[in-house]
Design an enzyme around this catalytic site. Structure first.
Site, PDB file in Angstrom:
ATOM      1  N   SER A   1       0.815  -1.217   0.000  1.00 47.82           N
ATOM      2  CA  SER A   1       0.000   0.000   0.000  1.00 47.82           C
ATOM      3  C   SER A   1       0.849   1.267   0.000  1.00 47.82           C
ATOM      4  O   SER A   1       0.579   2.208  -0.758  1.00 47.82           O
ATOM      5  CB  SER A   1      -0.940  -0.007   1.215  1.00 47.82           C
ATOM      6  OG  SER A   1      -0.208  -0.146   2.422  1.00 47.82           O
ATOM      7  N   PHE A   2       1.893   1.313   0.821  1.00 47.00           N
ATOM      8  CA  PHE A   2       2.675   2.540   0.918  1.00 47.00           C
ATOM      9  C   PHE A   2       3.522   2.753  -0.332  1.00 47.00           C
ATOM     10  O   PHE A   2       3.624   3.877  -0.846  1.00 47.00           O
ATOM     11  CB  PHE A   2       3.552   2.528   2.173  1.00 47.00           C
ATOM     12  CG  PHE A   2       4.114   3.883   2.517  1.00 47.00           C
ATOM     13  CD1 PHE A   2       3.279   4.967   2.717  1.00 47.00           C
ATOM     14  CD2 PHE A   2       5.470   4.076   2.630  1.00 47.00           C
ATOM     15  CE1 PHE A   2       3.787   6.226   3.024  1.00 47.00           C
ATOM     16  CE2 PHE A   2       5.996   5.332   2.934  1.00 47.00           C
ATOM     17  CZ  PHE A   2       5.149   6.402   3.132  1.00 47.00           C
TER      18      PHE A   2
ATOM     19  N   ARG B   1       7.593  -8.468  -6.678  1.00 47.73           N
ATOM     20  CA  ARG B   1       8.086  -9.822  -6.868  1.00 47.73           C
ATOM     21  C   ARG B   1       7.105 -10.698  -7.654  1.00 47.73           C
ATOM     22  O   ARG B   1       7.498 -11.566  -8.422  1.00 47.73           O
ATOM     23  CB  ARG B   1       8.359 -10.460  -5.503  1.00 47.73           C
ATOM     24  CG  ARG B   1       9.133 -11.766  -5.556  1.00 47.73           C
ATOM     25  CD  ARG B   1       9.049 -12.490  -4.215  1.00 47.73           C
ATOM     26  NE  ARG B   1       9.561 -11.684  -3.118  1.00 47.73           N
ATOM     27  CZ  ARG B   1      10.784 -11.824  -2.613  1.00 47.73           C
ATOM     28  NH1 ARG B   1      11.603 -12.724  -3.106  1.00 47.73           N
ATOM     29  NH2 ARG B   1      11.173 -11.089  -1.605  1.00 47.73           N
TER      30      ARG B   1
ATOM     31  N   GLY C   1       7.126   9.325   8.869  1.00 49.88           N
ATOM     32  CA  GLY C   1       6.227  10.335   9.413  1.00 49.88           C
ATOM     33  C   GLY C   1       4.824   9.780   9.564  1.00 49.88           C
ATOM     34  O   GLY C   1       4.590   8.587   9.343  1.00 49.88           O
TER      35      GLY C   1
ATOM     36  N   LYS D   1       7.387   2.982  16.926  1.00 47.04           N
ATOM     37  CA  LYS D   1       5.992   3.356  17.199  1.00 47.04           C
ATOM     38  C   LYS D   1       5.018   2.234  16.841  1.00 47.04           C
ATOM     39  O   LYS D   1       3.912   2.170  17.378  1.00 47.04           O
ATOM     40  CB  LYS D   1       5.621   4.657  16.493  1.00 47.04           C
ATOM     41  CG  LYS D   1       5.889   4.655  14.989  1.00 47.04           C
ATOM     42  CD  LYS D   1       4.751   4.143  14.164  1.00 47.04           C
ATOM     43  CE  LYS D   1       5.162   3.951  12.724  1.00 47.04           C
ATOM     44  NZ  LYS D   1       4.073   3.443  11.879  1.00 47.04           N
TER      45      LYS D   1
ATOM     46  N   GLU E   1       4.677  -4.613  10.885  1.00 47.60           N
ATOM     47  CA  GLU E   1       6.074  -4.655  11.316  1.00 47.60           C
ATOM     48  C   GLU E   1       6.225  -4.658  12.840  1.00 47.60           C
ATOM     49  O   GLU E   1       7.227  -5.116  13.371  1.00 47.60           O
ATOM     50  CB  GLU E   1       6.839  -3.461  10.728  1.00 47.60           C
ATOM     51  CG  GLU E   1       7.030  -3.516   9.216  1.00 47.60           C
ATOM     52  CD  GLU E   1       8.079  -4.525   8.776  1.00 47.60           C
ATOM     53  OE1 GLU E   1       8.693  -5.174   9.650  1.00 47.60           O
ATOM     54  OE2 GLU E   1       8.265  -4.679   7.561  1.00 47.60           O
TER      55      GLU E   1
END
Length: 341
Positions: A14-15, A35, A136, A191, A281
């Site tokens: 997504s990012f 991939r 961010g 975070k 993650e």
């Protein structure tokens, strides 16, 4: 980098897709490598990433590809949005092609065995490359939907920061620069752990005071650890620290928050991760951070508590009760007050 030279985005999540779209919207030709050849073909034909960004049109300037070798050869600026567990294995065989290139990590994670951040792995693989990170309060879907967003590009290489700002900065996406690559990247990795705790707290119906306490104590805890490892504590008062922590711990769009929320609803860790269908993650980071905090003797009660919940059979209520009974500490103990009025 010439005007027509493509910028590469490695990763089909997504990012990576949101960043590829941002680049293309700014008139930059983009090769987005993934991939899975079937995913690349589907994105080429349908102009959408249905698995990770359903409903968001892929910009015409983005070319989904499966040819890693050709992508690396064609691009001087490369955004790396690979899962932390795959980054080394994907790029190490092509180290020679990375010499002198700009490599900007978008991945917020820590390698399990070495406790290396992603940019440190890139530096190890390609010591002659120019290394940076982007981090961010950047939820991928909101970026893709053109919500007003700010981020930080961090590198000791000022020219690389300016290059990233030039290709990414746009009408709805503001890019700030920092020289504290380590602090910016560490904030982005740490975070994720606290977002899992926040998601659990919401699912269990805990109050706003409780959520505020968790977020602010998380900021103190992650900054305390980062400073012990050499990061600038002031970095954590910016977008890559408190900014990213707030959005990740507050939004149901956050992958790690979603995992925590599912855990709070009674799902097992495996069920929660499977429901997400994408890498969270924070789960991997938790294991390595717990061990590292013990090794360097940094007090991290929230990390220890979440580890006890996920891997030692404790409940969130038990962990919070233990935290509330602990001896009160100084509120802000990670920034020296010398020099302040």
């Amino acid at each position: 980098m010439t005007e027509q030279q493509p910028v590469a985005v490695l990763g089909g999540g997504s990012f990576g897709t949101a960043v590829a779209n941002l680049l293309a919207q700014n008139g930059v030709p983009v090769r987005q490598w993934m991939r899975d050849p079937a995913q690349a073909e589907a994105m080429r034909v349908n102009r959408e990433n249905p698995r990770y960004l359903k409903g968001i049109r892929l910009h015409d300037g983005v070319e989904p590809v499966n040819d890693l070798l050709g992508t690396l050869q064609a691009s001087a600026l490369i955004f790396v949005a690979l899962p932390s567990s795959a980054l080394r294995s994907v790029l190490a065989p092509h180290a020679e092609l990375l010499r002198g290139k700009g490599l900007v990590s978008l991945t917020k994670g820590i390698e399990a065995q070495s406790f290396k951040l992603m940019s440190q792995i890139l530096e190890e693989i390609a010591p002659d490359a120019r290394i940076g990170v982007l981090s961010g309060p950047n939820l991928a879907r909101e970026i893709a939907e053109h919500a007003l967003t700010a981020t930080v590009v961090a590198s000791e290489d000022e020219q690389l920061c300016q290059q990233v700002q030039a290709v990414l900065h746009g009408r709805t996406f503001r890019v700030y620069a920092s020289a504290d690559r380590f602090g910016v990247e560490l904030g982005g990795a740490l975070k994720n752990i606290y977002a899992i705790i926040a998601g659990m707290a919401v699912a269990l119906g805990m109050g706003e005071n409780t959520k505020s306490m968790l977020i602010t104590r998380a900021l103190a805890e992650m900054t305390r650890f980062a400073v012990s490892q050499g990061a600038n504590p002031m970095t954590f008062l910016g977008l890559a620290g408190v900014g990213d922590l707030i959005v990740t711990c507050s939004s149901p769009k956050s992958r790690n928050y979603q995992v925590g929320h599912a855990l709070g609803q009674g799902l097992s860790l495996e069920q929660a991760v499977n429901r997400l269908g994408e890498v969270a993650e924070g789960v991997n980071t938790l294991k390595v951070l717990k061990a590292k905090a013990q090794e360097v003797q940094v007090y991290m009660p929230l990390v220890a508590g979440l580890h006890a919940i996920l891997f030692e059979g404790r409940t969130l209520n038990q962990v919070i009760e233990h935290l509330m009974r602990a001896e009160p500490k100084t509120d802000v103990d990670f920034i020296s007050i010398s020099g302040f009025n």
